[in-house]
Design a protein around this motif. Structure first.
Motif, PDB file in Angstrom:
ATOM      1  N   GLU A  30       0.829  -1.206   0.000  1.00  0.00           N
ATOM      2  CA  GLU A  30       0.000   0.000   0.000  1.00  0.00           C
ATOM      3  C   GLU A  30       0.863   1.256   0.000  1.00  0.00           C
ATOM      4  OE1 GLU A  30      -3.966  -1.640   2.348  1.00  0.00           O
ATOM      5  OE2 GLU A  30      -2.266  -0.886   3.513  1.00  0.00           O
ATOM      6  N   GLN A  31       1.918   1.259   0.804  1.00  0.00           N
ATOM      7  CA  GLN A  31       2.809   2.418   0.857  1.00  0.00           C
ATOM      8  C   GLN A  31       3.466   2.674  -0.490  1.00  0.00           C
ATOM      9  OE1 GLN A  31       5.562   2.293   4.196  1.00  0.00           O
ATOM     10  NE2 GLN A  31       4.017   1.295   5.448  1.00  0.00           N
ATOM     11  N   GLU A  32       3.902   1.613  -1.154  1.00  0.00           N
ATOM     12  CA  GLU A  32       4.553   1.768  -2.448  1.00  0.00           C
ATOM     13  C   GLU A  32       3.577   2.209  -3.523  1.00  0.00           C
ATOM     14  OE1 GLU A  32       6.772  -1.708  -3.579  1.00  0.00           O
ATOM     15  OE2 GLU A  32       7.711  -1.823  -1.596  1.00  0.00           O
ATOM     16  N   HIS A  33       2.395   1.596  -3.558  1.00  0.00           N
ATOM     17  CA  HIS A  33       1.441   1.884  -4.623  1.00  0.00           C
ATOM     18  C   HIS A  33       0.761   3.237  -4.433  1.00  0.00           C
ATOM     19  CE1 HIS A  33      -1.120   0.874  -8.010  1.00  0.00           C
ATOM     20  NE2 HIS A  33      -2.129   1.382  -7.327  1.00  0.00           N
ATOM     21  N   ILE A  34       0.350   3.539  -3.221  1.00  0.00           N
ATOM     22  CA  ILE A  34      -0.386   4.782  -2.974  1.00  0.00           C
ATOM     23  C   ILE A  34       0.565   5.962  -2.811  1.00  0.00           C
ATOM     24  CG2 ILE A  34      -2.027   5.924  -1.430  1.00  0.00           C
ATOM     25  CD1 ILE A  34      -3.207   3.119  -0.870  1.00  0.00           C
ATOM     26  N   GLY A  35       1.693   5.762  -2.180  1.00  0.00           N
ATOM     27  CA  GLY A  35       2.684   6.815  -2.042  1.00  0.00           C
ATOM     28  C   GLY A  35       2.458   7.689  -0.817  1.00  0.00           C
ATOM     29  N   ALA A  36       3.527   8.312  -0.359  1.00  0.00           N
ATOM     30  CA  ALA A  36       3.494   9.105   0.876  1.00  0.00           C
ATOM     31  C   ALA A  36       2.574  10.318   0.770  1.00  0.00           C
ATOM     32  CB  ALA A  36       4.914   9.559   1.233  1.00  0.00           C
ATOM     33  N   GLU A  37       2.592  11.006  -0.366  1.00  0.00           N
ATOM     34  CA  GLU A  37       1.762  12.201  -0.515  1.00  0.00           C
ATOM     35  C   GLU A  37       0.282  11.853  -0.409  1.00  0.00           C
ATOM     36  OE1 GLU A  37       1.430  16.068  -3.446  1.00  0.00           O
ATOM     37  OE2 GLU A  37       1.911  14.130  -4.359  1.00  0.00           O
ATOM     38  N   CYS A  38      -0.129  10.781  -1.054  1.00  0.00           N
ATOM     39  CA  CYS A  38      -1.535  10.373  -1.024  1.00  0.00           C
ATOM     40  C   CYS A  38      -1.931   9.838   0.348  1.00  0.00           C
ATOM     41  CB  CYS A  38      -1.811   9.334  -2.100  1.00  0.00           C
ATOM     42  SG  CYS A  38      -1.722  10.002  -3.771  1.00  0.00           S
ATOM     43  N   LEU A  39      -1.045   9.090   0.999  1.00  0.00           N
ATOM     44  CA  LEU A  39      -1.345   8.602   2.344  1.00  0.00           C
ATOM     45  C   LEU A  39      -1.481   9.770   3.319  1.00  0.00           C
ATOM     46  CD1 LEU A  39       0.933   5.443   2.549  1.00  0.00           C
ATOM     47  CD2 LEU A  39      -1.556   5.538   2.274  1.00  0.00           C
ATOM     48  N   GLY A  40      -0.671  10.804   3.125  1.00  0.00           N
ATOM     49  CA  GLY A  40      -0.802  12.011   3.943  1.00  0.00           C
ATOM     50  C   GLY A  40      -2.129  12.699   3.710  1.00  0.00           C
ATOM     51  N   PHE A  41      -2.592  12.713   2.467  1.00  0.00           N
ATOM     52  CA  PHE A  41      -3.878  13.331   2.155  1.00  0.00           C
ATOM     53  C   PHE A  41      -5.028  12.534   2.770  1.00  0.00           C
ATOM     54  CE2 PHE A  41      -7.481  14.374  -0.650  1.00  0.00           C
ATOM     55  CZ  PHE A  41      -7.502  15.750  -0.462  1.00  0.00           C
TER      56      PHE A  41
END
Length: 171
Positions: free
Chosen positions: A92-103
């Motif tokens: 999930e971290q790799e696919h969604i990415g840090a910016e999107c997880l932060g959002f």
């Protein structure tokens, strides 16, 4: 695929107003969308429909909200505690990415995305091609989850989801 999803969102006010997949596919084709994009978007929308079938958002007197999932009585579901934390898998971290997880975290803290809806957003984000997911693509996914459940986001949240942040001027 995301251009097709935006078209569907803009032209069908709610998920239940959307025509059947075959008819929608013909309409999208008539609008000039590529056959592969249409097929991919219809497959994604089918998954969204399955994920949100029977989902309801329940508002509590204290202003909080909870997602009521199908087959689970509202009083039987345990509410997410205020200090609960969602741990994302490596995939999930790799696919969604840090910016999107932060959002996603921002939307949760603003009480716009209850836990159940967050899980649908994450599941639908994982069902998209390419990685990492762009923030604009995640915003479309969040809009589509709200659209499919019939939950209208707050006007300020809708503005945040629809407005390109790169076009904003800081005051």
């Amino acid at each position: 695929m995301f251009e097709v999803l935006v078209y569907v969102y803009e032209n069908y006010w709610r998920g239940d107003a959307c025509p059947e997949p075959e008819q929608l596919g013909r309409k999208l084709s008539a609008q000039g969308f590529d056959a592969d994009e249409i097929r991919e978007a219809l497959h994604w929308l089918d998954g969204l429909s399955l994920a949100t079938r029977g989902v309801q958002l329940e508002r509590h007197a204290d202003g909080s909200s909870a997602t009521v999932l199908p087959g689970i009585a509202a009083d039987a579901a345990l509410p997410q505690s205020a200090d609960a934390m969602r741990v994302y898998s490596s995939a999930e971290q790799e696919h969604i990415g840090a910016e999107c997880l932060g959002f996603i975290s921002f939307l949760e803290s603003a009480s716009v995305l209850p836990g159940g809806m967050r899980e649908i957003v994450v599941e639908r984000a994982m069902a998209t091609p390419g990685e990492p997911l762009a923030l604009d693509e995640l915003k479309i996914i969040v809009l589509m989850v709200h659209w499919s459940t019939g939950v209208e986001p707050d006007a300020l949240v809708l503005d945040e989801l629809c407005d390109a942040s790169s076009d904003r001027i800081a005051h």
